[in-house]
Design a protein around this motif. Sequence first.
Motif, PDB file in Angstrom:
ATOM      1  N   VAL A  99      98.084 -28.653   0.951  1.00  0.00           N
ATOM      2  CA  VAL A  99      97.935 -27.330   1.886  1.00  0.00           C
ATOM      3  C   VAL A  99      97.277 -26.147   1.083  1.00  0.00           C
ATOM      4  O   VAL A  99      96.324 -25.671   1.629  1.00  0.00           O
ATOM      5  N   GLY A 120      93.573 -25.273   1.022  1.00  0.00           N
ATOM      6  CA  GLY A 120      92.961 -24.565   2.191  1.00  0.00           C
ATOM      7  C   GLY A 120      91.862 -25.465   2.823  1.00  0.00           C
ATOM      8  O   GLY A 120      91.077 -24.744   3.653  1.00  0.00           O
ATOM      9  N   HIS A 121      92.054 -26.823   2.710  1.00  0.00           N
ATOM     10  CA  HIS A 121      91.177 -27.671   3.537  1.00  0.00           C
ATOM     11  C   HIS A 121      91.774 -28.691   4.270  1.00  0.00           C
ATOM     12  O   HIS A 121      91.127 -29.587   4.546  1.00  0.00           O
ATOM     13  N   LYS A 122      92.957 -28.348   4.733  1.00  0.00           N
ATOM     14  CA  LYS A 122      93.678 -29.577   5.610  1.00  0.00           C
ATOM     15  C   LYS A 122      92.865 -29.513   6.863  1.00  0.00           C
ATOM     16  O   LYS A 122      92.474 -28.701   7.498  1.00  0.00           O
ATOM     17  N   LYS A 123      93.154 -30.841   7.438  1.00  0.00           N
ATOM     18  CA  LYS A 123      92.291 -30.870   8.742  1.00  0.00           C
ATOM     19  C   LYS A 123      93.364 -31.141   9.858  1.00  0.00           C
ATOM     20  O   LYS A 123      93.967 -32.126   9.881  1.00  0.00           O
ATOM     21  N   SER A 182      95.097 -15.560  13.829  1.00  0.00           N
ATOM     22  CA  SER A 182      96.615 -16.069  13.718  1.00  0.00           C
ATOM     23  C   SER A 182      97.143 -15.460  12.568  1.00  0.00           C
ATOM     24  O   SER A 182      98.166 -16.087  12.255  1.00  0.00           O
ATOM     25  N   HIS A 183      96.379 -14.741  11.623  1.00  0.00           N
ATOM     26  CA  HIS A 183      97.036 -14.452  10.463  1.00  0.00           C
ATOM     27  C   HIS A 183      98.558 -13.803  10.486  1.00  0.00           C
ATOM     28  O   HIS A 183      98.532 -12.921  11.278  1.00  0.00           O
ATOM     29  N   GLY A 184      99.461 -14.131   9.589  1.00  0.00           N
ATOM     30  CA  GLY A 184     100.716 -13.517   9.719  1.00  0.00           C
ATOM     31  C   GLY A 184     101.686 -13.799  10.618  1.00  0.00           C
ATOM     32  O   GLY A 184     102.749 -12.981  11.015  1.00  0.00           O
ATOM     33  N   LYS A 185     101.252 -14.463  11.829  1.00  0.00           N
ATOM     34  CA  LYS A 185     101.857 -14.421  13.197  1.00  0.00           C
ATOM     35  C   LYS A 185     102.754 -15.689  13.043  1.00  0.00           C
ATOM     36  O   LYS A 185     102.296 -16.916  13.094  1.00  0.00           O
ATOM     37  N   TYR A 193      80.374 -23.675   8.699  1.00  0.00           N
ATOM     38  CA  TYR A 193      80.405 -22.061   8.144  1.00  0.00           C
ATOM     39  C   TYR A 193      79.879 -21.972   6.694  1.00  0.00           C
ATOM     40  O   TYR A 193      79.321 -21.147   6.244  1.00  0.00           O
ATOM     41  N   ALA A 227      91.083 -18.425  13.435  1.00  0.00           N
ATOM     42  CA  ALA A 227      92.344 -19.330  13.169  1.00  0.00           C
ATOM     43  C   ALA A 227      92.534 -19.504  11.698  1.00  0.00           C
ATOM     44  O   ALA A 227      93.614 -20.138  11.325  1.00  0.00           O
ATOM     45  N   VAL A 228      91.832 -18.822  10.909  1.00  0.00           N
ATOM     46  CA  VAL A 228      92.023 -19.123   9.448  1.00  0.00           C
ATOM     47  C   VAL A 228      92.195 -18.280   8.507  1.00  0.00           C
ATOM     48  O   VAL A 228      91.928 -18.076   7.235  1.00  0.00           O
ATOM     49  N   TYR A 229      91.907 -16.794   9.201  1.00  0.00           N
ATOM     50  CA  TYR A 229      92.137 -15.467   8.534  1.00  0.00           C
ATOM     51  C   TYR A 229      90.935 -15.546   7.485  1.00  0.00           C
ATOM     52  O   TYR A 229      91.322 -15.191   6.221  1.00  0.00           O
ATOM     53  N   MET A 230      89.729 -15.584   7.933  1.00  0.00           N
ATOM     54  CA  MET A 230      88.420 -15.426   7.040  1.00  0.00           C
ATOM     55  C   MET A 230      87.757 -14.512   7.470  1.00  0.00           C
ATOM     56  O   MET A 230      86.839 -14.188   6.625  1.00  0.00           O
TER      57      MET A 230
END
Length: 112
Positions: free
Chosen positions: A99, A102-105, A55-58, A15, A33-36
């Motif tokens: 966490v 914003g870059h955890k794998k 996935s946001h807020g779920k 990205y 999956a990352v709300y972007m």
Amino acid sequence: MELVKSIGADKVIDYTKEDFTKSGEVYDIVFDAVYMISKSQCKNILKENGIFDSSHGKIPQPKEKDLVFLKELIEKGKLKPVIDKTYTMEQIVEGHRYVDKGHKKGHVIIKI
Ligand SMILES: NC(=O)c1ccc[n+]([C@@H]2O[C@H](COP(=O)([O-])OP(=O)(O)OC[C@H]3O[C@@H](n4cnc5c(N)ncnc54)[C@H](OP(=O)(O)O)[C@@H]3O)[C@@H](O)[C@H]2O)c1
């Protein structure tokens, strides 16, 4: 990129180098999956009747059958959980700081 390929992706787009909404490709499903990204940003890359979800807020509320299905996928090696780091309860602040970058794998675990 290598991690994502190793768990089964056929194609991976970086990205930071390519805007996947402008590649000209169209998809059946876009799952953010990352709300972007928003649904409206994806309207030109979804096929007719294509689906956008996020996935946001779920907060998942899985039923027993869902958990059994996931267990079977893991046992068959079709779902490969990725654990990035593990912290103790005493290290939870450090874990949250990691966490929050914003870059955890994959997943970050707090061991209780
Ligand atoms: N984790 C949970 O328990 C949980 C539960 C419910 C909902 N959610 C929701 O799920 C979403 C993701 O959360 P998360 O916990 O998985 O971790 P996260 O910290 O939001 O995501 C980390 C991942 O996002 C990638 N990333 C960052 N910016 C990106 C961009 N612009 N485009 C594509 N990828 C990008 C990072 O890759 P790089 O390091 O390469 O930048 C990294 O792999 C959030 O919206 C959250 O609200 C999470």
